[in-house]
Motif scaffolding. Sequence first.
Motif, PDB file in Angstrom:
ATOM      1  N   ALA A 110       0.891  -1.169   0.017  1.00  0.00           N
ATOM      2  CA  ALA A 110       0.169  -0.045   0.040  1.00  0.00           C
ATOM      3  C   ALA A 110       0.876   1.190  -0.148  1.00  0.00           C
ATOM      4  CB  ALA A 110      -0.892  -0.034   1.220  1.00  0.00           C
ATOM      5  N   CYS A 111       0.356   2.533  -0.136  1.00  0.00           N
ATOM      6  CA  CYS A 111       0.975   3.781   0.141  1.00  0.00           C
ATOM      7  C   CYS A 111       0.280   4.395   1.037  1.00  0.00           C
ATOM      8  CB  CYS A 111       0.787   4.290  -1.373  1.00  0.00           C
ATOM      9  SG  CYS A 111       1.530   3.392  -2.851  1.00  0.00           S
ATOM     10  N   TYR A 112       1.015   5.354   1.577  1.00  0.00           N
ATOM     11  CA  TYR A 112       0.544   6.220   2.726  1.00  0.00           C
ATOM     12  C   TYR A 112       1.064   7.568   2.473  1.00  0.00           C
ATOM     13  CZ  TYR A 112      -0.698   1.711   4.612  1.00  0.00           C
ATOM     14  OH  TYR A 112      -0.824   0.177   4.836  1.00  0.00           O
ATOM     15  N   GLN A 113       0.251   8.600   3.183  1.00  0.00           N
ATOM     16  CA  GLN A 113       0.591   9.881   3.136  1.00  0.00           C
ATOM     17  C   GLN A 113       0.119  11.104   4.097  1.00  0.00           C
ATOM     18  OE1 GLN A 113      -0.354  12.517  -0.280  1.00  0.00           O
ATOM     19  NE2 GLN A 113       1.745  12.488  -0.756  1.00  0.00           N
ATOM     20  N   TYR A 114       1.164  11.853   4.642  1.00  0.00           N
ATOM     21  CA  TYR A 114       0.796  12.732   5.283  1.00  0.00           C
ATOM     22  C   TYR A 114       0.860  13.996   4.617  1.00  0.00           C
ATOM     23  CZ  TYR A 114       1.259  16.529   9.052  1.00  0.00           C
ATOM     24  OH  TYR A 114       0.747  17.377   9.660  1.00  0.00           O
ATOM     25  N   ALA A 115      -0.206  15.002   4.482  1.00  0.00           N
ATOM     26  CA  ALA A 115      -0.022  16.107   3.796  1.00  0.00           C
ATOM     27  C   ALA A 115      -0.749  17.103   4.301  1.00  0.00           C
ATOM     28  CB  ALA A 115      -0.434  15.675   2.329  1.00  0.00           C
ATOM     29  N   THR A 116       0.043  18.365   4.349  1.00  0.00           N
ATOM     30  CA  THR A 116      -0.704  19.639   4.723  1.00  0.00           C
ATOM     31  C   THR A 116      -0.345  20.806   3.798  1.00  0.00           C
ATOM     32  OG1 THR A 116       1.156  20.212   6.071  1.00  0.00           O
ATOM     33  CG2 THR A 116      -0.363  19.269   7.416  1.00  0.00           C
ATOM     34  N   ALA A 117      -0.644  21.822   3.929  1.00  0.00           N
ATOM     35  CA  ALA A 117      -0.186  22.869   2.911  1.00  0.00           C
ATOM     36  C   ALA A 117       1.311  22.967   2.994  1.00  0.00           C
ATOM     37  CB  ALA A 117      -0.888  24.362   3.269  1.00  0.00           C
TER      38      ALA A 117
ATOM     39  N   THR B 235      -1.916   1.623  12.562  1.00  0.00           N
ATOM     40  CA  THR B 235      -3.171   1.775  13.353  1.00  0.00           C
ATOM     41  C   THR B 235      -4.343   2.052  12.251  1.00  0.00           C
ATOM     42  OG1 THR B 235      -2.814   4.391  13.449  1.00  0.00           O
ATOM     43  CG2 THR B 235      -2.188   2.918  15.345  1.00  0.00           C
ATOM     44  N   GLY B 236      -5.209   1.155  12.214  1.00  0.00           N
ATOM     45  CA  GLY B 236      -6.069   1.100  11.238  1.00  0.00           C
ATOM     46  C   GLY B 236      -5.674   0.996   9.914  1.00  0.00           C
ATOM     47  N   ASN B 237      -5.964   2.032   8.986  1.00  0.00           N
ATOM     48  CA  ASN B 237      -5.430   2.101   7.637  1.00  0.00           C
ATOM     49  C   ASN B 237      -4.348   3.208   7.621  1.00  0.00           C
ATOM     50  OD1 ASN B 237      -6.941   0.251   6.594  1.00  0.00           O
ATOM     51  ND2 ASN B 237      -8.611   1.623   6.211  1.00  0.00           N
ATOM     52  N   ALA B 238      -3.744   3.444   8.675  1.00  0.00           N
ATOM     53  CA  ALA B 238      -2.521   4.527   8.812  1.00  0.00           C
ATOM     54  C   ALA B 238      -1.383   4.084   9.287  1.00  0.00           C
ATOM     55  CB  ALA B 238      -3.128   5.812   9.229  1.00  0.00           C
ATOM     56  N   PHE B 239      -0.287   4.733   9.217  1.00  0.00           N
ATOM     57  CA  PHE B 239       1.003   4.478  10.117  1.00  0.00           C
ATOM     58  C   PHE B 239       1.154   5.702  10.696  1.00  0.00           C
ATOM     59  CE2 PHE B 239       1.876   1.262   7.229  1.00  0.00           C
ATOM     60  CZ  PHE B 239       2.528  -0.129   8.139  1.00  0.00           C
ATOM     61  N   ILE B 240       1.680   5.612  11.908  1.00  0.00           N
ATOM     62  CA  ILE B 240       2.140   6.585  12.941  1.00  0.00           C
ATOM     63  C   ILE B 240       3.758   6.397  12.985  1.00  0.00           C
ATOM     64  CG2 ILE B 240       2.181   8.040  15.095  1.00  0.00           C
ATOM     65  CD1 ILE B 240      -0.622   7.071  15.046  1.00  0.00           C
ATOM     66  N   GLU B 241       4.705   7.463  12.653  1.00  0.00           N
ATOM     67  CA  GLU B 241       6.118   7.340  12.905  1.00  0.00           C
ATOM     68  C   GLU B 241       6.263   7.264  14.541  1.00  0.00           C
ATOM     69  OE1 GLU B 241      10.286   8.702  11.025  1.00  0.00           O
ATOM     70  OE2 GLU B 241       8.407   9.888  10.545  1.00  0.00           O
ATOM     71  N   GLY B 242       7.420   6.482  14.879  1.00  0.00           N
ATOM     72  CA  GLY B 242       7.527   6.510  16.244  1.00  0.00           C
ATOM     73  C   GLY B 242       9.141   7.076  16.288  1.00  0.00           C
ATOM     74  N   TYR B 243       9.369   7.347  17.538  1.00  0.00           N
ATOM     75  CA  TYR B 243      10.657   8.409  17.722  1.00  0.00           C
ATOM     76  C   TYR B 243      11.162   7.649  19.161  1.00  0.00           C
ATOM     77  CZ  TYR B 243       9.099  11.470  14.130  1.00  0.00           C
ATOM     78  OH  TYR B 243       8.600  11.869  12.956  1.00  0.00           O
ATOM     79  N   GLY B 244      12.538   7.551  19.415  1.00  0.00           N
ATOM     80  CA  GLY B 244      12.958   7.043  20.625  1.00  0.00           C
ATOM     81  C   GLY B 244      14.624   7.453  20.343  1.00  0.00           C
TER      82      GLY B 244
ATOM     83  N   SER C 147       1.922  13.529  15.521  1.00  0.00           N
ATOM     84  CA  SER C 147       0.756  14.182  15.147  1.00  0.00           C
ATOM     85  C   SER C 147       0.533  13.853  13.658  1.00  0.00           C
ATOM     86  CB  SER C 147       0.315  15.656  15.227  1.00  0.00           C
ATOM     87  OG  SER C 147       1.554  16.460  14.991  1.00  0.00           O
ATOM     88  N   MET C 148       1.635  13.415  13.004  1.00  0.00           N
ATOM     89  CA  MET C 148       1.686  13.246  11.280  1.00  0.00           C
ATOM     90  C   MET C 148       1.142  11.798  11.225  1.00  0.00           C
ATOM     91  SD  MET C 148       4.922  15.727  10.332  1.00  0.00           S
ATOM     92  CE  MET C 148       6.266  14.969  11.586  1.00  0.00           C
ATOM     93  N   LYS C 149       0.063  11.883  10.733  1.00  0.00           N
ATOM     94  CA  LYS C 149      -0.489  10.396  10.592  1.00  0.00           C
ATOM     95  C   LYS C 149      -0.419   9.999   9.133  1.00  0.00           C
ATOM     96  CE  LYS C 149      -4.296   7.542  12.292  1.00  0.00           C
ATOM     97  NZ  LYS C 149      -5.510   7.774  13.271  1.00  0.00           N
ATOM     98  N   LEU C 150       0.061   9.132   8.650  1.00  0.00           N
ATOM     99  CA  LEU C 150       0.145   8.950   7.192  1.00  0.00           C
ATOM    100  C   LEU C 150      -0.946   7.918   6.899  1.00  0.00           C
ATOM    101  CD1 LEU C 150       3.138   9.179   8.281  1.00  0.00           C
ATOM    102  CD2 LEU C 150       3.883   8.225   6.172  1.00  0.00           C
ATOM    103  N   GLU C 151      -2.085   8.492   6.109  1.00  0.00           N
ATOM    104  CA  GLU C 151      -3.274   7.647   5.851  1.00  0.00           C
ATOM    105  C   GLU C 151      -2.782   7.070   4.716  1.00  0.00           C
ATOM    106  OE1 GLU C 151      -5.956   7.617   7.657  1.00  0.00           O
ATOM    107  OE2 GLU C 151      -5.473   9.289   9.087  1.00  0.00           O
ATOM    108  N   GLU C 152      -3.509   5.946   4.404  1.00  0.00           N
ATOM    109  CA  GLU C 152      -3.511   4.899   3.138  1.00  0.00           C
ATOM    110  C   GLU C 152      -4.217   5.807   2.064  1.00  0.00           C
ATOM    111  OE1 GLU C 152      -4.279   0.558   1.775  1.00  0.00           O
ATOM    112  OE2 GLU C 152      -5.084   1.216   3.589  1.00  0.00           O
ATOM    113  N   ILE C 153      -3.205   5.970   0.921  1.00  0.00           N
ATOM    114  CA  ILE C 153      -3.749   6.415  -0.418  1.00  0.00           C
ATOM    115  C   ILE C 153      -3.679   5.440  -1.490  1.00  0.00           C
ATOM    116  CG2 ILE C 153      -3.345   8.654   0.480  1.00  0.00           C
ATOM    117  CD1 ILE C 153      -0.490   8.458  -1.388  1.00  0.00           C
ATOM    118  N   PRO C 154      -4.343   5.549  -2.769  1.00  0.00           N
ATOM    119  CA  PRO C 154      -4.047   4.979  -3.643  1.00  0.00           C
ATOM    120  C   PRO C 154      -2.570   5.099  -4.410  1.00  0.00           C
ATOM    121  CG  PRO C 154      -6.167   6.399  -4.158  1.00  0.00           C
ATOM    122  CD  PRO C 154      -5.492   6.626  -2.764  1.00  0.00           C
ATOM    123  N   CYS C 155      -2.194   4.115  -4.523  1.00  0.00           N
ATOM    124  CA  CYS C 155      -0.724   4.300  -5.189  1.00  0.00           C
ATOM    125  C   CYS C 155      -0.646   4.548  -6.576  1.00  0.00           C
ATOM    126  CB  CYS C 155       0.037   2.623  -5.059  1.00  0.00           C
ATOM    127  SG  CYS C 155       0.303   1.989  -3.362  1.00  0.00           S
TER     128      CYS C 155
END
Length: 149
Positions: free
Chosen positions: A38-45, A109-118, A140-148
């Motif tokens: 799948a493909c995932y994306q976080y996008a704002t302006a 998480t569901g149809n999204a990925f959340i990046e982890g930090y440590g 807070s930058m949740k990468l939602e599933e999008i069409p590839c």
Amino acid sequence: MKSTHVLILLGLLAACKSQPKEKETEAPANAPKAEPIACYQYATAADTITLKLVNMGGTVGGALIYKLKEKDMNAGTIKGTLRGDILLADYTFKSEGTQSTRQVAFKKTGNAFIEGYGETTNVNGVEQFKNADSIVYSSSMKLEEIPCK
């Protein structure tokens, strides 16, 4: 006349000679085939993070691109494992003309990925998490599933 027949026969033999086969470009039968996940994306302006994944038979590979406001864009490839809902991979990328590798972690998480930090440490030139069990997935930058594409 006999020499003419010999020349014709030699010409026919040369014309009939089969051409050598080109090398086959198919992967060997036992090689893992890349299957899309799948493909995932976080996008704002101002910011975009794109993650494209493929299953490579036991490992996960793909592309990861960060375009964040007031930071240098970096794009590269990932290769790692997806165990349960955790993707842990090495991210090899170029930024400002320099190639680097660092470990990245994402939690599904569901149809999204959340990046982890440590906390990280440098091991042979690669930034790696000190303890994968202590990675925090609260971005807070949740990468939602999008069409590839």
